[in-house]
Design an enzyme around this catalytic site. Structure first.
Site, mmCIF file in Angstrom:
data_model
loop_
_atom_site.group_PDB
_atom_site.id
_atom_site.type_symbol
_atom_site.label_atom_id
_atom_site.label_comp_id
_atom_site.label_asym_id
_atom_site.label_seq_id
_atom_site.Cartn_x
_atom_site.Cartn_y
_atom_site.Cartn_z
ATOM 1 N N LYS A 17 0.867 -1.368 -0.290
ATOM 2 C CA LYS A 17 0.053 -0.051 -0.013
ATOM 3 C C LYS A 17 0.461 0.952 -0.144
ATOM 4 O O LYS A 17 0.785 2.039 -0.640
ATOM 5 C CB LYS A 17 -1.190 -0.041 1.536
ATOM 6 C CG LYS A 17 -1.636 1.578 1.319
ATOM 7 C CD LYS A 17 -2.533 1.410 2.667
ATOM 8 C CE LYS A 17 -1.851 1.158 4.355
ATOM 9 N NZ LYS A 17 -0.936 3.022 4.350
ATOM 10 N N ASN A 18 1.895 1.314 0.741
ATOM 11 C CA ASN A 18 2.646 2.286 1.058
ATOM 12 C C ASN A 18 3.346 3.083 -0.355
ATOM 13 O O ASN A 18 4.134 3.707 -0.403
ATOM 14 C CB ASN A 18 3.405 2.368 2.646
ATOM 15 C CG ASN A 18 2.582 2.741 3.347
ATOM 16 O OD1 ASN A 18 1.465 3.229 3.028
ATOM 17 N ND2 ASN A 18 3.166 2.378 4.557
ATOM 18 N N CYS B 247 -4.914 12.369 12.912
ATOM 19 C CA CYS B 247 -5.796 10.945 12.461
ATOM 20 C C CYS B 247 -5.539 10.046 13.511
ATOM 21 O O CYS B 247 -5.014 10.629 14.801
ATOM 22 C CB CYS B 247 -5.501 10.329 11.275
ATOM 23 S SG CYS B 247 -3.156 9.970 11.975
ATOM 24 N N ARG C 285 -0.541 14.970 12.926
ATOM 25 C CA ARG C 285 0.222 14.881 11.466
ATOM 26 C C ARG C 285 1.117 15.728 11.075
ATOM 27 O O ARG C 285 -0.205 16.057 9.266
ATOM 28 C CB ARG C 285 -0.228 13.797 10.334
ATOM 29 C CG ARG C 285 -1.244 12.581 10.933
ATOM 30 C CD ARG C 285 -0.050 11.448 10.778
ATOM 31 N NE ARG C 285 0.729 10.669 9.784
ATOM 32 C CZ ARG C 285 0.174 9.824 9.210
ATOM 33 N NH1 ARG C 285 -1.033 9.014 10.331
ATOM 34 N NH2 ARG C 285 0.570 8.872 8.926
ATOM 35 N N ASP D 62 4.589 -0.158 11.897
ATOM 36 C CA ASP D 62 3.541 0.001 11.039
ATOM 37 C C ASP D 62 3.437 -2.029 12.068
ATOM 38 O O ASP D 62 2.099 -2.226 11.741
ATOM 39 C CB ASP D 62 3.093 0.424 10.371
ATOM 40 C CG ASP D 62 3.404 1.114 9.654
ATOM 41 O OD1 ASP D 62 2.861 1.991 10.685
ATOM 42 O OD2 ASP D 62 3.529 1.473 8.441
ATOM 43 N N ARG E 153 -8.002 -0.584 5.298
ATOM 44 C CA ARG E 153 -7.298 0.342 4.186
ATOM 45 C C ARG E 153 -5.918 -0.944 3.729
ATOM 46 O O ARG E 153 -5.195 0.065 3.051
ATOM 47 C CB ARG E 153 -6.843 1.394 5.280
ATOM 48 C CG ARG E 153 -8.286 2.006 4.896
ATOM 49 C CD ARG E 153 -7.687 3.536 6.020
ATOM 50 N NE ARG E 153 -6.465 4.050 6.083
ATOM 51 C CZ ARG E 153 -5.348 4.089 6.286
ATOM 52 N NH1 ARG E 153 -5.861 4.046 7.794
ATOM 53 N NH2 ARG E 153 -4.269 4.538 6.512
HETATM 54 C C1 UD1 Z 1 3.942 6.273 6.640
HETATM 55 C C2 UD1 Z 1 3.798 5.985 5.635
HETATM 56 C C3 UD1 Z 1 2.999 4.828 7.856
HETATM 57 C C4 UD1 Z 1 4.703 5.488 8.592
HETATM 58 C C5 UD1 Z 1 4.828 6.355 8.453
HETATM 59 C C6 UD1 Z 1 6.828 5.740 9.968
HETATM 60 C C7 UD1 Z 1 2.703 5.670 4.244
HETATM 61 C C8 UD1 Z 1 1.241 5.776 2.849
HETATM 62 N N1 UD1 Z 1 2.410 5.761 5.677
HETATM 63 O O1 UD1 Z 1 3.358 7.795 7.108
HETATM 64 O O2 UD1 Z 1 2.462 3.551 7.561
HETATM 65 O O3 UD1 Z 1 3.967 4.316 10.050
HETATM 66 O O4 UD1 Z 1 5.326 6.570 7.643
HETATM 67 O O5 UD1 Z 1 6.839 4.572 9.100
HETATM 68 O O6 UD1 Z 1 3.337 5.381 3.305
HETATM 69 N N2 UD1 Z 1 6.537 14.397 10.764
HETATM 70 C C9 UD1 Z 1 6.680 15.370 11.059
HETATM 71 N N3 UD1 Z 1 6.954 16.559 10.564
HETATM 72 C C10 UD1 Z 1 6.638 16.321 8.989
HETATM 73 C C11 UD1 Z 1 6.174 14.798 8.428
HETATM 74 C C12 UD1 Z 1 6.384 14.229 9.540
HETATM 75 O O7 UD1 Z 1 7.257 16.105 12.473
HETATM 76 O O8 UD1 Z 1 6.925 17.465 7.788
HETATM 77 C C13 UD1 Z 1 7.387 13.808 12.444
HETATM 78 C C14 UD1 Z 1 5.438 12.802 11.997
HETATM 79 O O9 UD1 Z 1 4.310 12.872 13.468
HETATM 80 C C15 UD1 Z 1 5.551 11.612 12.292
HETATM 81 C C16 UD1 Z 1 7.122 11.146 11.820
HETATM 82 O O10 UD1 Z 1 7.204 11.534 11.351
HETATM 83 O O11 UD1 Z 1 6.489 11.540 14.421
HETATM 84 C C17 UD1 Z 1 7.376 10.403 10.650
HETATM 85 O O12 UD1 Z 1 6.271 10.438 10.206
HETATM 86 P P1 UD1 Z 1 6.917 9.919 8.316
HETATM 87 O O13 UD1 Z 1 7.836 8.955 8.511
HETATM 88 O O14 UD1 Z 1 6.605 11.412 7.729
HETATM 89 O O15 UD1 Z 1 5.074 9.233 7.930
HETATM 90 P P2 UD1 Z 1 4.498 9.024 6.867
HETATM 91 O O16 UD1 Z 1 5.065 9.533 5.428
HETATM 92 O O17 UD1 Z 1 2.803 10.248 7.226
#
Ligand code: UD1
Length: 417
Positions: free
Chosen positions: A22-23, A116, A121, A306, A398
């Protein structure tokens, strides 16, 4: 409202093929928007998040069709640059379309993803990187209005945290930018490598994906390509946990074992025997699992956040005390309250969860509050004595394709009503 009924305890047997990730599928679908001809993605899982991405692409003006696990995306007529609020709410990771929409249309309007099930997020890393690349962004009343006054240009970007989504958005926007972009402290997940492979097939120039520094030389044009999505390592880890807690012997097929390197040692520590082949892993679990001393979620190649919930479910029946530390998301222990209803012994203190293994779990009505938390309830329900009834299946759907049919094919007493 549909429910999953599991009558346990179960024993699993046979082979299960793992669907596409999915990711990986979501960012690849977004990136296809930048191409000037049709893309074909093979091995796309049949999941509600993929359906939402199809709806987004259609809204943007792409011609999109699906046949089994093949998705065809023709972006030639794309003209819209917004994502309706409803679709943003359906899938918070719709933010992954931001870099692609800006890269294609030079503007984008979408609502802020907000919080979420996993807690806040934030997308500050995505936004500050895009600003550095020449994108003007107005944040107003929960809405993001982005435009490109001059051009999208390459930039040096050092991420303070290796965010998966931010790395993907930057890679996508940078692939057609003017000049070279260097991402320092980039995410290294296999899905990042898959995205780079896809974009390079489309004519992009990306080096270093899978390492801490990614270099993207912007190109003028990207063309369509055919690409096979990598297998879903989290789904694979979930089925390994299901086999482990039920004392089963199971073959997990269509996987890339290297992507599971961060989780395999934990199953071995739990006392399982793993036979790792080229595209398969055979797991044989003992009657009772050993405890896991310490499971700390970390960015790849660390243990994936995850997989935390399904693996925690597995340790509820282990002998001894297992410790989990969740380092990625603030609110990722929502499954704990439901596991307690099944008879588990778990205490949570901030980021730490302490699991005292119990002798037996007993079936009960439980509710999935998020995707991987739902998977944890399935793992525990398979081993619990009696009837477990799981609601909140929209979360499970999902990320897991036909989970009840797949488990039933392995001999489990699971049905959806
Ligand atoms: C992706 C995955 C999700 C997985 C996560 C971590 C997808 C669709 N989803 O989510 O399943 O759990 O990686 O492996 O691929 N953060 C910030 N600022 C930002 C972005 C992130 O502070 O601008 C923080 C988030 O709050 C979180 C951490 O960084 O605590 C990790 O987030 P991130 O790696 O961005 O996860 P996603 O890409 O949302």
């Amino acid at each position: 409202m549909s429910k999953l009924f599991i009558h346990g305890p179960n024993h699993l047997e046979g082979e299960i093929a793992i669907h596409g990730a999915k990711n990986s599928t979501l960012p690849l679908m977004a990136a296809a928007l930048l191409c000037e001809s049709r893309c074909v993605l093979h091995n796309c899982p049949n999941l509600s998040d993929v359906d939402t991405s199809l709806k987004i692409l259609r809204h943007l003006g792409c011609r999109v069709t699906r046949s089994g696990s093949d998705v065809f995306i023709d972006p030639t007529d794309a003209g819209n640059s917004d994502i309706p609020d409803l679709l943003m709410r359906e899938m918070r990771s719709s933010i992954i379309f931001l870099g692609a929409i800006i890269g294609r249309m030079n503007r984008a309007t979408l609502s802020f993803p907000g919080g979420c099930e996993l807690g806040p997020r934030p997308i500050d890393l995505h936004l500050s990187a895009l600003r550095k690349m020449g994108v003007a962004i107005d944040e107003d009343h929960g809405c993001l209005d982005c435009s490109v006054p001059e051009e999208i240009r390459g930039a040096g970007i050092n991420l303070s945290f290796p965010s998966v989504g931010a790395t993907e958005n930057i890679m996508i926007a940078a692939s057609r930018a003017n000049g070279v972009t260097m991402i320092g402290n980039a995410a290294r997940e296999p899905e990042i490598v898959d995205l780079a492979d896809f974009l390079n097939k489309c004519g992009a120039s990306i080096r270093g994906a899978g390492e801490g520094t990614i270099v993207i030389e912007g190109v003028k044009h990207l063309h369509g390509c055919e690409h096979r999505v990598i297998p879903d390592r989290i789904t694979a880890a979930t089925y390994l946990a299901a086999a482990a807690i039920t004392g089963s012997t199971l073959t997990i097929a269509d996987v890339i074992p290297g992507h599971l390197a961060p989780v395999i040692p934990l199953f071995e520590e739990a006392g399982c025997k793993l036979d790792v082949m080229e595209r398969k892993i055979m797991i044989s679990a003992p009657k009772r699992l050993n405890r896991l001393k310490s499971v700390r979620t970390m960015p790849y190649p660390g243990f994936p956040t995850d997989a935390q919930a399904p693996v925690m479910a597995m340790t509820t029946l282990a002998s001894g005390t297992s410790i989990f530390v969740e380092n990625i998301f603030e609110s990722r222990y929502k499954h704990v309250g439901e596991l307690l209803r099944l008879g588990a012994g778990i205490k949570v203190e901030g980021r730490v969860a302490v699991v005292e293994g119990v002798e037996r779990l007993s079936g009960a009505p439980v509710e999935a509050a998020d995707l991987r938390g739902g998977a944890a309830l399935v793992v525990a329900g398979l081993a619990a004595q009696g009837d477990t009834e799981i609601t909140g299946l929209k979360h499970l759907d999902r990320g897991y394709e036909n989970i009840e049919q797949r488990l039933a094919a392995l001999g489990a007493d699971v049905r959806r009503v």
